[in-house]
Design a protein around this motif. Structure first.
Motif, mmCIF file in Angstrom:
data_model
loop_
_atom_site.group_PDB
_atom_site.id
_atom_site.type_symbol
_atom_site.label_atom_id
_atom_site.label_comp_id
_atom_site.label_asym_id
_atom_site.label_seq_id
_atom_site.Cartn_x
_atom_site.Cartn_y
_atom_site.Cartn_z
ATOM 1 N N UNK A 267 3.696 0.668 34.166
ATOM 2 C CA UNK A 267 2.573 1.259 33.216
ATOM 3 C C UNK A 267 2.860 1.066 31.817
ATOM 4 N N UNK A 268 4.139 1.066 31.296
ATOM 5 C CA UNK A 268 4.262 0.988 30.032
ATOM 6 C C UNK A 268 3.708 -0.280 29.515
ATOM 7 N N UNK A 269 3.712 -1.197 30.586
ATOM 8 C CA UNK A 269 3.529 -2.949 30.020
ATOM 9 C C UNK A 269 1.984 -3.169 30.223
ATOM 10 N N UNK A 270 1.199 -2.260 30.505
ATOM 11 C CA UNK A 270 -0.158 -2.240 30.758
ATOM 12 C C UNK A 270 -0.949 -2.948 29.598
ATOM 13 N N UNK A 271 -1.449 -4.017 29.428
ATOM 14 C CA UNK A 271 -2.250 -4.661 28.412
ATOM 15 C C UNK A 271 -1.204 -5.051 27.304
ATOM 16 N N UNK B 145 5.058 -15.946 40.947
ATOM 17 C CA UNK B 145 4.467 -16.646 39.901
ATOM 18 C C UNK B 145 4.804 -16.075 38.487
ATOM 19 N N UNK B 146 4.610 -14.590 38.410
ATOM 20 C CA UNK B 146 5.041 -13.897 37.159
ATOM 21 C C UNK B 146 6.435 -14.067 36.639
ATOM 22 N N UNK B 147 7.258 -14.256 37.797
ATOM 23 C CA UNK B 147 8.678 -14.032 37.662
ATOM 24 C C UNK B 147 9.276 -15.474 37.061
ATOM 25 N N UNK B 148 8.639 -16.603 37.831
ATOM 26 C CA UNK B 148 8.685 -17.922 37.151
ATOM 27 C C UNK B 148 8.328 -17.922 35.763
ATOM 28 N N UNK B 149 7.390 -17.372 35.530
ATOM 29 C CA UNK B 149 6.712 -17.475 33.891
ATOM 30 C C UNK B 149 7.802 -16.871 33.116
ATOM 31 N N UNK B 150 8.271 -15.515 33.661
ATOM 32 C CA UNK B 150 9.257 -14.803 32.870
ATOM 33 C C UNK B 150 10.414 -15.690 32.685
ATOM 34 N N UNK C 237 5.377 -17.814 23.973
ATOM 35 C CA UNK C 237 4.429 -16.641 24.090
ATOM 36 C C UNK C 237 3.662 -16.844 25.222
ATOM 37 N N UNK C 238 3.113 -18.190 25.587
ATOM 38 C CA UNK C 238 2.253 -18.541 26.520
ATOM 39 C C UNK C 238 2.544 -17.972 27.932
ATOM 40 N N UNK C 239 3.890 -18.182 28.061
ATOM 41 C CA UNK C 239 4.657 -17.739 29.592
ATOM 42 C C UNK C 239 4.694 -16.428 29.736
ATOM 43 N N UNK C 240 5.319 -15.627 28.598
ATOM 44 C CA UNK C 240 5.656 -14.172 28.484
ATOM 45 C C UNK C 240 4.169 -13.494 28.659
ATOM 46 N N UNK C 241 2.955 -14.159 27.954
ATOM 47 C CA UNK C 241 1.730 -13.490 27.974
ATOM 48 C C UNK C 241 1.151 -13.317 29.605
ATOM 49 N N UNK C 242 1.511 -14.592 30.066
ATOM 50 C CA UNK C 242 0.917 -14.696 31.542
ATOM 51 C C UNK C 242 1.850 -13.921 32.484
ATOM 52 N N UNK C 243 3.022 -13.723 32.218
ATOM 53 C CA UNK C 243 3.885 -12.911 33.203
ATOM 54 C C UNK C 243 3.402 -11.437 33.020
ATOM 55 N N UNK C 244 3.088 -10.974 31.809
ATOM 56 C CA UNK C 244 2.815 -9.643 31.626
ATOM 57 C C UNK C 244 1.314 -9.615 32.117
ATOM 58 N N UNK C 245 0.396 -10.326 31.991
ATOM 59 C CA UNK C 245 -0.912 -10.235 32.588
ATOM 60 C C UNK C 245 -0.798 -10.171 34.268
#
Length: 235
Positions: free
Chosen positions: A59-63, A125-130, A92-100
């Motif tokens: 919830x803290x990480x929404x948007x 997929x998100x964890x691989x991005x992280x 930046x791209x990978x972390x943004x994708x992870x959070x999205x």
């Protein structure tokens, strides 16, 4: 300053710290991975705390992906070597994708998104991005530390006849070097945490190892977010 003044100042800094959403997120992260370490993947109270805290953190990480998206399109510092620029933008791209993508994991765990198989795939997929963003961060910090070390050696040569620790520029570079070294340790440990969450090496990176590394990196993050104490006023 009186004892009461000191207490007021320290409480004010604590309030300032706890008012940061990022700080609360990292405190929850420490609780989450501390519980993972205690549970070692076994059912029980510790595992329940791990799962519930993990869900609360989402919830803290929404948007929050907007932050790294902004970093992706922002101009870089002049003089930054091209490889470091590319690695920084990749991070930046990978972390943004992870959070999205992590938002869809939250939607699944709350029951809003019903397709469980798709949610699990999105989660991996998100964890691989992280993990990829942590690798990029590690490489960036190594590169930056290399450049900083070279500039400090050059400055040392120029300050042969004087005490380098009395030089403001040298102290500033030394402080930056310590900060980057800490960030490098954190990023390297986060790679291990990602490997554990993805179960890429389940025999070596057990839930207890994942929890221990995650707990340490959470404490580092909490330390990095500490506000600077106010400078003493000179009479």
């Amino acid at each position: 300053m009186t004892t009461l003044d000191v207490a007021r100042t320290e409480l004010a800094l604590l309030v300032l710290y706890l008012n940061k959403a990022e700080a609360r997120d990292k405190i929850c992260r420490a609780i989450q991975y501390g519980s993972k370490y205690l549970s070692n993947g076994e059912p029980g109270t510790a595992q329940n705390v791990d799962k519930s805290t993990s869900l609360a953190r989402k919830v803290f990480r929404l948007f929050k992906f907007v932050n790294d998206l902004h970093g992706l399109i922002s101009p870089t510092s002049p003089g930054t070597p091209l490889p470091l620029v590319l690695l920084g933008k990749s991070k930046n791209a990978l972390l943004s994708t992870f959070l999205f993508l992590d938002q869809f994991v939250w939607l699944s765990r709350t029951g809003i998104y019903k397709n469980k198989e798709h949610a699990e795939l999105i989660g991996r997929i998100s964890l691989y991005c992280w993990m990829g963003s942590s690798i990029c961060t590690t490489l960036v910090e190594v590169g930056e530390l290399g450049g900083l070390s070279a500039s400090m050696k050059k400055l040392e040569k120029d300050l042969k006849k004087s005490d380098k620790y009395n030089n403001e520029e040298y102290r500033s570079k030394l402080k930056k070097g310590n900060e980057r070294s800490l960030a490098l340790i954190k990023a390297g440990m986060d790679i291990v945490v990602a490997i554990g969450l993805l179960q890429l090496a389940p025999k070596k990176v057990t839930p207890r190892v994942t929890g221990a590394f995650g707990f340490v990196t959470s404490l580092i993050s909490c330390y990095q977010l500490l506000p600077s104490p106010p400078k003493a006023k000179t009479p």
